[in-house]
Design a protein around this motif. Structure first.
Motif, PDB file in Angstrom:
ATOM      1  N   VAL A  22       0.891  -1.165   0.000  1.00 21.07           N
ATOM      2  CA  VAL A  22       0.000   0.000   0.000  1.00 21.07           C
ATOM      3  C   VAL A  22       0.926   1.211   0.000  1.00 21.07           C
ATOM      4  O   VAL A  22       1.699   1.418   0.933  1.00 21.07           O
ATOM      5  CB  VAL A  22      -0.905   0.002   1.250  1.00 21.07           C
ATOM      6  CG1 VAL A  22      -1.722   1.289   1.305  1.00 21.07           C
ATOM      7  CG2 VAL A  22      -1.831  -1.207   1.236  1.00 21.07           C
ATOM      8  N   CYS A  79      -6.043   5.202   9.873  1.00 25.46           N
ATOM      9  CA  CYS A  79      -5.024   4.161  10.014  1.00 25.46           C
ATOM     10  C   CYS A  79      -5.080   3.512  11.398  1.00 25.46           C
ATOM     11  O   CYS A  79      -4.920   4.191  12.409  1.00 25.46           O
ATOM     12  CB  CYS A  79      -3.634   4.751   9.769  1.00 25.46           C
ATOM     13  SG  CYS A  79      -2.362   3.497   9.946  1.00 25.46           S
ATOM     14  N   PRO A  80      -5.269   2.186  11.457  1.00 22.30           N
ATOM     15  CA  PRO A  80      -5.381   1.534  12.768  1.00 22.30           C
ATOM     16  C   PRO A  80      -4.055   1.460  13.522  1.00 22.30           C
ATOM     17  O   PRO A  80      -4.039   1.111  14.699  1.00 22.30           O
ATOM     18  CB  PRO A  80      -5.894   0.126  12.415  1.00 22.30           C
ATOM     19  CG  PRO A  80      -5.495  -0.094  11.016  1.00 22.30           C
ATOM     20  CD  PRO A  80      -5.486   1.249  10.353  1.00 22.30           C
ATOM     21  N   THR A  81      -2.943   1.751  12.828  1.00 21.42           N
ATOM     22  CA  THR A  81      -1.666   1.763  13.561  1.00 21.42           C
ATOM     23  C   THR A  81      -1.138   3.192  13.704  1.00 21.42           C
ATOM     24  O   THR A  81      -0.028   3.396  14.169  1.00 21.42           O
ATOM     25  CB  THR A  81      -0.609   0.870  12.875  1.00 21.42           C
ATOM     26  OG1 THR A  81      -0.365   1.368  11.558  1.00 21.42           O
ATOM     27  CG2 THR A  81      -1.046  -0.565  12.785  1.00 21.42           C
ATOM     28  N   ILE A 138      -0.218   5.568  11.536  1.00 21.04           N
ATOM     29  CA  ILE A 138       0.904   6.113  10.762  1.00 21.04           C
ATOM     30  C   ILE A 138       0.408   6.988   9.603  1.00 21.04           C
ATOM     31  O   ILE A 138      -0.766   6.961   9.235  1.00 21.04           O
ATOM     32  CB  ILE A 138       1.824   5.005  10.198  1.00 21.04           C
ATOM     33  CG1 ILE A 138       1.057   4.080   9.264  1.00 21.04           C
ATOM     34  CG2 ILE A 138       2.498   4.257  11.318  1.00 21.04           C
ATOM     35  CD1 ILE A 138       1.947   3.136   8.500  1.00 21.04           C
ATOM     36  N   ILE A 191       0.974   7.231   5.836  1.00 15.19           N
ATOM     37  CA  ILE A 191       1.532   6.437   4.730  1.00 15.19           C
ATOM     38  C   ILE A 191       2.346   7.321   3.779  1.00 15.19           C
ATOM     39  O   ILE A 191       3.180   6.833   3.009  1.00 15.19           O
ATOM     40  CB  ILE A 191       0.407   5.671   3.984  1.00 15.19           C
ATOM     41  CG1 ILE A 191       0.966   4.598   3.031  1.00 15.19           C
ATOM     42  CG2 ILE A 191      -0.488   6.619   3.221  1.00 15.19           C
ATOM     43  CD1 ILE A 191       1.672   3.484   3.689  1.00 15.19           C
ATOM     44  N   CYS A 199       2.817  -0.460   9.113  1.00 12.84           N
ATOM     45  CA  CYS A 199       1.746  -0.606   8.122  1.00 12.84           C
ATOM     46  C   CYS A 199       1.367  -2.069   7.957  1.00 12.84           C
ATOM     47  O   CYS A 199       2.199  -2.892   7.594  1.00 12.84           O
ATOM     48  CB  CYS A 199       2.167  -0.035   6.770  1.00 12.84           C
ATOM     49  SG  CYS A 199       0.901  -0.300   5.509  1.00 12.84           S
ATOM     50  N   ILE A 200       0.110  -2.397   8.227  1.00 14.52           N
ATOM     51  CA  ILE A 200      -0.336  -3.790   8.106  1.00 14.52           C
ATOM     52  C   ILE A 200      -1.066  -4.021   6.784  1.00 14.52           C
ATOM     53  O   ILE A 200      -1.698  -5.058   6.595  1.00 14.52           O
ATOM     54  CB  ILE A 200      -1.235  -4.205   9.297  1.00 14.52           C
ATOM     55  CG1 ILE A 200      -2.416  -3.233   9.441  1.00 14.52           C
ATOM     56  CG2 ILE A 200      -0.439  -4.265  10.578  1.00 14.52           C
ATOM     57  CD1 ILE A 200      -3.510  -3.722  10.371  1.00 14.52           C
ATOM     58  N   GLY A 201      -1.000  -3.057   5.905  1.00 14.06           N
ATOM     59  CA  GLY A 201      -1.605  -3.238   4.578  1.00 14.06           C
ATOM     60  C   GLY A 201      -3.109  -3.386   4.619  1.00 14.06           C
ATOM     61  O   GLY A 201      -3.684  -4.116   3.804  1.00 14.06           O
ATOM     62  N   CYS A 202      -3.766  -2.670   5.536  1.00 19.38           N
ATOM     63  CA  CYS A 202      -5.213  -2.883   5.706  1.00 19.38           C
ATOM     64  C   CYS A 202      -6.042  -2.173   4.632  1.00 19.38           C
ATOM     65  O   CYS A 202      -7.254  -2.385   4.551  1.00 19.38           O
ATOM     66  CB  CYS A 202      -5.651  -2.410   7.084  1.00 19.38           C
ATOM     67  SG  CYS A 202      -5.665  -0.615   7.240  1.00 19.38           S
ATOM     68  N   THR A 203      -5.440  -1.314   3.867  1.00 25.36           N
ATOM     69  CA  THR A 203      -6.068  -0.589   2.740  1.00 25.36           C
ATOM     70  C   THR A 203      -7.059   0.505   3.160  1.00 25.36           C
ATOM     71  O   THR A 203      -7.712   1.100   2.293  1.00 25.36           O
ATOM     72  CB  THR A 203      -6.799  -1.530   1.734  1.00 25.36           C
ATOM     73  OG1 THR A 203      -7.978  -2.044   2.352  1.00 25.36           O
ATOM     74  CG2 THR A 203      -5.927  -2.661   1.255  1.00 25.36           C
ATOM     75  N   CYS A 240      -6.423   3.422   4.216  1.00 19.96           N
ATOM     76  CA  CYS A 240      -5.993   4.719   3.683  1.00 19.96           C
ATOM     77  C   CYS A 240      -6.276   4.817   2.179  1.00 19.96           C
ATOM     78  O   CYS A 240      -6.490   5.913   1.652  1.00 19.96           O
ATOM     79  CB  CYS A 240      -4.516   4.962   3.989  1.00 19.96           C
ATOM     80  SG  CYS A 240      -3.443   3.645   3.453  1.00 19.96           S
TER      81      CYS A 240
HETATM   82  S1  SF4 Z   1      -2.613   0.329   4.789  1.00 24.56           S
HETATM   83 FE1  SF4 Z   1      -3.639   0.462   6.777  1.00 24.56          FE
HETATM   84  S2  SF4 Z   1      -1.966   0.278   8.238  1.00 24.56           S
HETATM   85 FE2  SF4 Z   1      -1.026   0.802   6.283  1.00 24.56          FE
HETATM   86  S3  SF4 Z   1      -0.886   3.004   6.294  1.00 24.56           S
HETATM   87 FE3  SF4 Z   1      -2.783   2.499   5.270  1.00 24.56          FE
HETATM   88  S4  SF4 Z   1      -4.294   2.563   6.901  1.00 24.56           S
HETATM   89 FE4  SF4 Z   1      -2.309   2.468   7.909  1.00 24.56          FE
END
Ligand code: SF4
Ligand code: SF4
Length: 479
Positions: free
Chosen positions: A242, A289-291, A293, A295, A303-307, A309
């Motif tokens: 991502v 963003c659940p962590t 950050i 991006i 980044c856990i790649g949760c999409t 963002c």
């Molecule tokens: S993909 Fe998810 S964890 Fe990574 S930056 Fe975007 S929102 Fe945050």
């Protein structure tokens, strides 16, 4: 095109959810609505259904999957594996490690964002319940900041009660994967005093899951998960991640501060500036963003790649009449060179290696024998001369039944018609998934022995079918 310079001198040198003094920052992610979130929701329903359902599915009276580390017995797709299958486990582990490395090199953290149970439970279950009870991210912040009153007590109690009940259900399911559903139901329905250790295990698991989802949360991915730790060495410039398209987005800018507006999205149309890049610096990608950050600072270990963002930014792009995909699945190389994501030779080659490895493993599993026989002449004995002139040797046999079906077996000496088997004790009966031991004599007329030591092949037969074959030696007199 020369990439714009991003100032990284101010970039943090500590985790996103920790202050300079080392205090944890509680993250209140805004829940995003978007195509990918919708897809992830549907996919999570499927995964949750499988996760909770699989331990209760039986095949031929046995579990479909079981990982009984206590008894060192593992069942995959109804096939039982024992410590004797060590070579398969070793190859399986090797395949698994190579698979993880290759998969991550190509597809980045797709697993983390789409299929990891931690993400699925946290973002698709516990987070949604939290939002349902406490309101959106702003309401949650307000609730946490306000003094304890009836509203706060009721909402917090309801949330934690539901969290605890779900953790209890997860703990039971987790235990069912280890000991099987029959054993689990026995623990639940029988006198608790007969199952103290099982109940202690359920209690410990419940508290662990509750702690993880109520308190620890993103720290599992950021601090504990070994796979997360490996990302730094597995990802390269070609990995699909991502990513923020800094060529398109920079220099970022806006005319007004988003915080000053009641609803930032409604005001976004006015924010674009022809001298700026496409990023209007609304900060919504950070809010979701659940962590915690940003991006736009590039690939980060959090980044856990949760999409989330991607969905958030796409919504902003639509509102500001700009093309979507400012944040998207892309490789750094692809962004720098302006290439679109496509199935290239590298992805093809890596996928071929992965498929080949899985194919070999599948072949080894399919061709694995149902029983494993160990046959040894009894130590310390050579041969006996019988009254009728026959020579006999005493053997000990061990047969491991790897199936979940009991079966009777007989033993037969191959290619030696005059050799007779005399079992000691009862006929051999293999119980399901158990090791059976027995002893027997092989008796051969002296005249038929061609040498003092001959090789024999022993067939193990069940219901008329040869299920295993082993070799042994037979000793006779020297003359
Ligand atoms: S993909 Fe998810 S964890 Fe990574 S930056 Fe975007 S929102 Fe945050
Ligand atoms: S959501 Fe998009 S436009 Fe808004 S700050 Fe993030 S990258 Fe920029």
């Amino acid at each position: 095109m020369k990439p714009p310079k991003i100032d990284t001198t101010e970039f943090r040198d500590h985790l996103s959810n920790v202050t300079d003094s080392g205090k944890r920052i509680w993250i209140y992610p805004r829940i995003v609505a978007g195509q990918l979130y919708k897809l992830r929701t549907y996919f999570s329903w499927l995964l949750l259904g499988l996760l909770f359902g699989i331990p209760f599915v039986e095949i031929d009276g046995g579990p479909l999957f079981m990982f009984n580390v206590l008894e060192r017995k593992f069942i995959f797709f109804g096939v039982t594996f024992f410590p004797q299958d060590f070579h398969l486990v070793a190859f399986g582990l090797l395949t698994f490690i190579v698979f993880i490395i290759l998969f991550t090199v190509i597809f980045g953290r797709v697993w983390c964002g789409w299929a990891c149970p931690q993400t699925i439970f946290m973002e698709m279950l516990f987070r949604k319940i939290e939002n349902w009870i406490e309101g959106d991210y702003r309401a949650q912040q307000r609730l946490d900041a306000q003094p304890w009153n009836t509203e706060k007590i009721v909402k917090k109690s309801a949330k934690h009660l539901i969290f605890f009940i779900i953790s209890f259900l997860i703990a039971n399911t987790f235990l069912a994967y280890i000991i099987g559903k029959k054993e689990l139901f026995t623990i639940i329905l029988d006198n608790p005093l007969n199952h103290i250790s099982g109940l202690v295990a359920i209690t410990i698991f419940t508290f662990v899951f509750y702690f993880v989802f109520a308190k620890f949360r993103e720290l599992v991915c950021i601090v504990v998960c070994p796979y997360g730790r490996l990302q730094g060495v597995l990802l390269d410039k070609k990995s699909i991640i991502v990513a923020y398209d800094f060529l398109r987005g920079e220099p970022r800018g806006k005319k007004k501060k988003v915080e000053e507006q009641p609803n930032p999205l409604d005001e976004l149309k006015a924010l674009t500036n022809p001298n700026k890049g496409h990023c209007v610096d609304c900060g919504i990608c950070v809010q979701v963003c659940p962590t915690g950050i940003d991006i736009r600072n590039g690939t980060q270990l959090e980044c856990i790649g949760c999409t989330a963002c991607i969905d958030a930014c796409d919504e902003v792009m639509v509102k500001t009449n700009q093309p979507t995909g400012l944040i998207r699945y892309a490789s750094l190389d692809g962004i720098e060179k302006g290439n679109k994501l496509s199935f290239n030779l590298r992805i093809g080659a890596y996928t071929a290696v992965l498929t080949a490895l899985l194919g070999i493993l599948a072949f080894m599993l399919i061709t694995r024998s149902d029983v494993e026989t160990t046959l040894l002449r009894t130590p310390g004995l050579t041969y006996q001369e019988e009254k009728n002139g026959n020579i006999s040797n005493l053997y000990n046999i061990e047969i491991l039944n790897k199936t979940i079906n009991a079966m009777p077996v007989t033993i037969h000496v191959k290619d030696y018609p005059s050799a007779k088997i005399k079992l000691i004790g009862k006929p051999l009966q293999l119980n399901k998934s158990e090791l059976t031991r027995g002893s027997f004599f092989i008796s051969i007329p002296k005249k038929d022995l061609e040498a003092p030591s001959i090789k024999l092949k022993i067939e193990v037969i069940s219901n008329g079918v040869i299920i295993d074959e082993v070799k042994t030696s037979f000793l006779g007199p020297m003359e």
